[in-house]
Structure formats: C-alpha cells, structure tokens
Design an enzyme around this catalytic site. Structure first.
Site, PDB file in Angstrom:
ATOM      1  N   LYS A  10       0.827  -1.211   0.000  1.00 22.38           N
ATOM      2  CA  LYS A  10       0.000   0.000   0.000  1.00 22.38           C
ATOM      3  C   LYS A  10       0.866   1.268   0.000  1.00 22.38           C
ATOM      4  O   LYS A  10       2.065   1.214   0.294  1.00 22.38           O
ATOM      5  CB  LYS A  10      -0.925  -0.033   1.225  1.00 22.38           C
ATOM      6  CG  LYS A  10      -1.919  -1.206   1.212  1.00 22.38           C
ATOM      7  CD  LYS A  10      -2.887  -1.122   2.396  1.00 22.38           C
ATOM      8  CE  LYS A  10      -3.889  -2.262   2.384  1.00 22.38           C
ATOM      9  NZ  LYS A  10      -4.884  -2.142   3.489  1.00 22.38           N
ATOM     10  N   TYR A  50     -12.526  -2.268  -3.317  1.00 22.28           N
ATOM     11  CA  TYR A  50     -13.023  -2.398  -1.942  1.00 22.28           C
ATOM     12  C   TYR A  50     -14.542  -2.269  -1.866  1.00 22.28           C
ATOM     13  O   TYR A  50     -15.077  -1.895  -0.822  1.00 22.28           O
ATOM     14  CB  TYR A  50     -12.367  -1.349  -1.046  1.00 22.28           C
ATOM     15  CG  TYR A  50     -10.962  -1.713  -0.611  1.00 22.28           C
ATOM     16  CD1 TYR A  50     -10.729  -2.816   0.223  1.00 22.28           C
ATOM     17  CD2 TYR A  50      -9.865  -0.946  -1.001  1.00 22.28           C
ATOM     18  CE1 TYR A  50      -9.446  -3.148   0.642  1.00 22.28           C
ATOM     19  CE2 TYR A  50      -8.571  -1.274  -0.583  1.00 22.28           C
ATOM     20  CZ  TYR A  50      -8.384  -2.378   0.244  1.00 22.28           C
ATOM     21  OH  TYR A  50      -7.109  -2.699   0.665  1.00 22.28           O
ATOM     22  N   ASN A 113      -1.967   0.210   6.952  1.00 18.84           N
ATOM     23  CA  ASN A 113      -1.418  -1.038   7.478  1.00 18.84           C
ATOM     24  C   ASN A 113      -0.526  -1.789   6.496  1.00 18.84           C
ATOM     25  O   ASN A 113      -0.405  -3.017   6.550  1.00 18.84           O
ATOM     26  CB  ASN A 113      -2.545  -1.925   8.030  1.00 18.84           C
ATOM     27  CG  ASN A 113      -3.564  -2.288   6.966  1.00 18.84           C
ATOM     28  OD1 ASN A 113      -3.413  -1.905   5.810  1.00 18.84           O
ATOM     29  ND2 ASN A 113      -4.578  -3.025   7.354  1.00 18.84           N
ATOM     30  N   HIS A 116      -2.032  -5.456   1.658  1.00 22.68           N
ATOM     31  CA  HIS A 116      -3.311  -6.153   1.486  1.00 22.68           C
ATOM     32  C   HIS A 116      -3.067  -7.639   1.308  1.00 22.68           C
ATOM     33  O   HIS A 116      -2.045  -8.037   0.746  1.00 22.68           O
ATOM     34  CB  HIS A 116      -4.038  -5.622   0.239  1.00 22.68           C
ATOM     35  CG  HIS A 116      -5.224  -6.465  -0.162  1.00 22.68           C
ATOM     36  ND1 HIS A 116      -6.434  -6.384   0.485  1.00 22.68           N
ATOM     37  CD2 HIS A 116      -5.358  -7.433  -1.105  1.00 22.68           C
ATOM     38  CE1 HIS A 116      -7.265  -7.268  -0.055  1.00 22.68           C
ATOM     39  NE2 HIS A 116      -6.640  -7.909  -1.020  1.00 22.68           N
ATOM     40  N   GLU A 127      -9.502 -10.895  -7.328  1.00 23.90           N
ATOM     41  CA  GLU A 127      -8.688  -9.691  -7.141  1.00 23.90           C
ATOM     42  C   GLU A 127      -7.514  -9.649  -8.115  1.00 23.90           C
ATOM     43  O   GLU A 127      -7.189  -8.585  -8.658  1.00 23.90           O
ATOM     44  CB  GLU A 127      -8.191  -9.631  -5.694  1.00 23.90           C
ATOM     45  CG  GLU A 127      -9.329  -9.339  -4.723  1.00 23.90           C
ATOM     46  CD  GLU A 127      -8.939  -9.406  -3.251  1.00 23.90           C
ATOM     47  OE1 GLU A 127      -9.813  -9.168  -2.408  1.00 23.90           O
ATOM     48  OE2 GLU A 127      -7.764  -9.695  -2.939  1.00 23.90           O
TER      49      GLU A 127
END
Ligand code: ADP
Ligand code: MG
Length: 141
Positions: A10, A50, A113, A116, A127
């Site tokens: 990320k 998402y 965080n 993913h 995905e």
C-alpha cells in the site's frame, strides 16, 4: 496444492521505502511472483476493489488512502497461498499483529497497514484478475 493470492504493497509502505524488504520477504516465504506492477490507483479503481466495504464508515478514508500514491500489485502463488500470506502479514490492526509480521513491522494503524491480502482463494482469483489479465501472469512451477 498450489493456489494464488493477491497482495498490495500500500502507499504508506511504498512511501517509506519498504517495498524491497516486503518483496524479499515474499520470496523468502516461498511465494512465486506470477505478476507484479507498480501503479497509482484511481479513486474509482480503489472503490471498485473495496466495494465490499462501501457501506463502512471508513470507505472514503480507505479509498482516498489507496489512491494517494504508488502501490505495488502482486499476484502470488504458493501452496496454501491465501492462509500463508494472511499469516505473514498479520492482523488488520498493526498494534494487534504478531511480532515479525509485515503489518507489525511496517504498518502504522488500522487504515495505514502496509499491505493487502486476499481473504479466500475465490477472492484471490477475482482480485488478481481485477488488475492483471491472464497473459500477464507467468508460472515457473
Ligand atoms: P484486511 O485488509 O485485514 O482484510 P478488512 O478487509 O477488514 O481488513 O479491511 C480492508 C482495509 O480497510 C484494511 O486493510 C484497512 O486498510 C482498512 N480498514 C479496515 N478497518 C478500518 C477502520 N476501522 N478504520 C480505517 N480503515 C480500516
Ligand atoms: Mg479484507
């Protein structure tokens, strides 16, 4: 049996220069990288990815964050890929993640965080194909 999972480094982890360390870890943990690319997600692409979280209070914050800078997208293969990758990244909230996990090492908070990981084999494939076409994916083993 070998299967696939999908990972994203990320924007927070990318910005702090952790991509190389995370990719090293992916290889050390026995994953084969079938496809990898570095892009900036549009807000719309992040919203689509998402979509399952579209009614959550954090949806706008999440999709703004995910489109705020470069990401590394990774299609990964390994035996038990989904569960193994979730184990290596740790809990969603880095404060609750086990020591040595990627989120513990590189994450800042529940939103930022670092990485993913897909939550099921089925979603892993969905995905991967949200960002890659089959002819961009290569298998050695
Ligand atoms: P995971 O990524 O561990 O599968 P979720 O699917 O529940 O976690 O959430 C997707 C992502 O949304 C998380 O990785 C995190 O970046 C963000 N997120 C989840 N919960 C929150 C929250 N309470 N506040 C802000 N961001 C959140
Ligand atoms: Mg999830």
């Amino acid at each position: 049996m070998n299967n696939r999972t999908f990972a994203i480094i990320k924007p927070d982890a990318y910005k702090k220069g952790a991509s190389g360390k995370i990719i090293d870890r992916i290889i050390e943990e026995g994953f084969e990288i079938m496809g990898m690319k570095s892009i900036v997600l549009t807000k719309e692409k992040a919203e689509g990815f998402y979509e399952i979280h579209k009614d959550k209070s954090f949806f706008n914050e999440l999709t703004e964050f995910m489109s705020s800078g470069k990401c590394v997208l990774l299609a990964l293969k390994r035996d038990n890929a989904v569960n193994k990758w979730r184990e290596v990244i740790g809990s969603t909230n880095p404060d609750e993640a086990d020591s040595g996990t990627i989120r513990k090492l590189f994450g800042s908070n529940t939103g930022n965080n670092a990485v993913h990981g897909s939550d099921s084999k089925e979603n892993g494939n969905i995905e991967i194909l949200y960002f890659f076409s089959e002819n961009e994916l290569f298998e050695e083993n």
